[in-house]
Design a protein around this motif. Sequence first.
Motif, PDB file in Angstrom:
ATOM      1  N   ARG A   8       0.701  -1.293   0.670  1.00  0.00           N
ATOM      2  CA  ARG A   8      -0.374   0.115  -0.401  1.00  0.00           C
ATOM      3  C   ARG A   8       0.979   0.779   0.131  1.00  0.00           C
ATOM      4  NH1 ARG A   8      -4.260  -0.579   3.855  1.00  0.00           N
ATOM      5  NH2 ARG A   8      -5.237  -1.910   3.164  1.00  0.00           N
ATOM      6  N   LEU A   9       1.802   1.071   0.818  1.00  0.00           N
ATOM      7  CA  LEU A   9       2.970   2.611   0.849  1.00  0.00           C
ATOM      8  C   LEU A   9       3.863   2.241  -0.361  1.00  0.00           C
ATOM      9  CD1 LEU A   9       3.998   4.417   2.406  1.00  0.00           C
ATOM     10  CD2 LEU A   9       5.509   2.483   3.338  1.00  0.00           C
ATOM     11  N   ARG A  10       4.111   1.554  -1.147  1.00  0.00           N
ATOM     12  CA  ARG A  10       4.628   1.587  -2.551  1.00  0.00           C
ATOM     13  C   ARG A  10       3.902   2.151  -3.476  1.00  0.00           C
ATOM     14  NH1 ARG A  10       7.431  -3.925  -2.084  1.00  0.00           N
ATOM     15  NH2 ARG A  10       9.391  -3.291  -0.513  1.00  0.00           N
ATOM     16  N   ARG A  11       2.064   1.760  -3.438  1.00  0.00           N
ATOM     17  CA  ARG A  11       1.474   2.020  -4.325  1.00  0.00           C
ATOM     18  C   ARG A  11       1.032   3.391  -4.349  1.00  0.00           C
ATOM     19  NH1 ARG A  11      -3.145  -1.177  -3.684  1.00  0.00           N
ATOM     20  NH2 ARG A  11      -2.394  -2.797  -4.371  1.00  0.00           N
ATOM     21  N   LEU A  12       1.185   3.936  -2.848  1.00  0.00           N
ATOM     22  CA  LEU A  12       0.805   5.528  -2.562  1.00  0.00           C
ATOM     23  C   LEU A  12       2.242   6.447  -2.909  1.00  0.00           C
ATOM     24  CD1 LEU A  12      -0.493   7.595  -0.801  1.00  0.00           C
ATOM     25  CD2 LEU A  12       0.722   7.311   0.630  1.00  0.00           C
ATOM     26  N   ILE A  13       3.413   6.473  -2.537  1.00  0.00           N
ATOM     27  CA  ILE A  13       4.643   7.219  -3.358  1.00  0.00           C
ATOM     28  C   ILE A  13       4.604   6.682  -4.955  1.00  0.00           C
ATOM     29  CG2 ILE A  13       7.270   6.565  -3.496  1.00  0.00           C
ATOM     30  CD1 ILE A  13       7.049   5.450  -0.327  1.00  0.00           C
ATOM     31  N   ARG A  14       4.430   5.600  -5.321  1.00  0.00           N
ATOM     32  CA  ARG A  14       4.266   5.566  -6.700  1.00  0.00           C
ATOM     33  C   ARG A  14       3.729   6.852  -7.270  1.00  0.00           C
ATOM     34  NH1 ARG A  14       3.263   0.175  -7.803  1.00  0.00           N
ATOM     35  NH2 ARG A  14       5.559  -1.089  -6.337  1.00  0.00           N
ATOM     36  N   SER A  15       2.165   6.736  -7.033  1.00  0.00           N
ATOM     37  CA  SER A  15       1.025   7.150  -7.363  1.00  0.00           C
ATOM     38  C   SER A  15       1.191   8.788  -7.212  1.00  0.00           C
ATOM     39  CB  SER A  15      -0.501   7.125  -6.553  1.00  0.00           C
ATOM     40  OG  SER A  15      -1.265   7.604  -6.667  1.00  0.00           O
ATOM     41  N   LEU A  16       2.046   9.286  -6.442  1.00  0.00           N
ATOM     42  CA  LEU A  16       2.231  10.839  -5.649  1.00  0.00           C
ATOM     43  C   LEU A  16       3.599  11.029  -6.882  1.00  0.00           C
ATOM     44  CD1 LEU A  16       1.574  10.636  -1.992  1.00  0.00           C
ATOM     45  CD2 LEU A  16       0.951  11.615  -3.548  1.00  0.00           C
ATOM     46  N   ILE A  17       4.903   9.983  -6.643  1.00  0.00           N
ATOM     47  CA  ILE A  17       5.536  10.549  -7.838  1.00  0.00           C
ATOM     48  C   ILE A  17       4.820  10.583  -8.968  1.00  0.00           C
ATOM     49  CG2 ILE A  17       7.628   9.664  -9.044  1.00  0.00           C
ATOM     50  CD1 ILE A  17       8.328   8.413  -6.091  1.00  0.00           C
ATOM     51  N   ALA A  18       3.945   9.995  -9.918  1.00  0.00           N
ATOM     52  CA  ALA A  18       3.330  10.001 -11.405  1.00  0.00           C
ATOM     53  C   ALA A  18       2.859  11.365 -11.580  1.00  0.00           C
ATOM     54  CB  ALA A  18       2.421   8.445 -11.652  1.00  0.00           C
ATOM     55  N   TRP A  19       1.556  11.727  -9.968  1.00  0.00           N
ATOM     56  CA  TRP A  19       1.074  12.683 -10.221  1.00  0.00           C
ATOM     57  C   TRP A  19       2.389  13.904 -10.479  1.00  0.00           C
ATOM     58  CZ3 TRP A  19      -3.919  14.140 -12.222  1.00  0.00           C
ATOM     59  CH2 TRP A  19      -4.177  13.426 -11.674  1.00  0.00           C
ATOM     60  N   TRP A  20       2.712  13.907  -9.040  1.00  0.00           N
ATOM     61  CA  TRP A  20       3.779  14.731  -9.271  1.00  0.00           C
ATOM     62  C   TRP A  20       4.626  15.343 -10.505  1.00  0.00           C
ATOM     63  CZ3 TRP A  20       8.530  15.043  -9.251  1.00  0.00           C
ATOM     64  CH2 TRP A  20      10.314  16.042  -9.359  1.00  0.00           C
ATOM     65  N   LEU A  21       5.075  14.178 -11.093  1.00  0.00           N
ATOM     66  CA  LEU A  21       5.598  14.275 -12.694  1.00  0.00           C
ATOM     67  C   LEU A  21       4.538  14.935 -13.606  1.00  0.00           C
ATOM     68  CD1 LEU A  21       7.333  11.169 -12.934  1.00  0.00           C
ATOM     69  CD2 LEU A  21       8.291  13.741 -12.839  1.00  0.00           C
ATOM     70  N   ILE A  22       3.646  14.754 -13.641  1.00  0.00           N
ATOM     71  CA  ILE A  22       1.993  15.072 -14.294  1.00  0.00           C
ATOM     72  C   ILE A  22       2.170  16.646 -14.088  1.00  0.00           C
ATOM     73  CG2 ILE A  22      -0.026  15.299 -15.249  1.00  0.00           C
ATOM     74  CD1 ILE A  22       0.173  12.140 -14.393  1.00  0.00           C
ATOM     75  N   LEU A  23       1.996  16.789 -13.067  1.00  0.00           N
ATOM     76  CA  LEU A  23       1.445  18.615 -12.810  1.00  0.00           C
ATOM     77  C   LEU A  23       2.294  18.820 -12.829  1.00  0.00           C
ATOM     78  CD1 LEU A  23      -0.165  18.669  -9.112  1.00  0.00           C
ATOM     79  CD2 LEU A  23      -0.157  19.231 -10.989  1.00  0.00           C
ATOM     80  N   ALA A  24       3.869  18.850 -13.028  1.00  0.00           N
ATOM     81  CA  ALA A  24       5.397  19.393 -12.860  1.00  0.00           C
ATOM     82  C   ALA A  24       5.388  19.988 -14.156  1.00  0.00           C
ATOM     83  CB  ALA A  24       6.485  18.906 -12.015  1.00  0.00           C
TER      84      ALA A  24
END
Length: 75
Positions: A8-24
């Motif tokens: 669950r933690l890995r999935r959350l981290i991957r999701s946050l990184i993906a959203w951060w990259l998309i936003l940036a």
Amino acid sequence: MMDRTRTRLRRLIRSLIAWWLILATGLWLLGRATEQSASPTACAASAAFLLALGEAGDWLRRRWHHFRTRKMGRL
């Protein structure tokens, strides 16, 4: 149980990184399109701020829903 938490933690981290990259990337492209470009570093920092703000808002929304649901259940 520990594996589920790690997954669950890995999935959350991957999701946050993906959203951060998309936003940036989106902020950087929007700046380029409007001829008000900022550095990729500034866009990454802004994206991190927006991501943190969104996550905090989501956390508050979930807490408020939980609070309201518990309160309504007692009535």
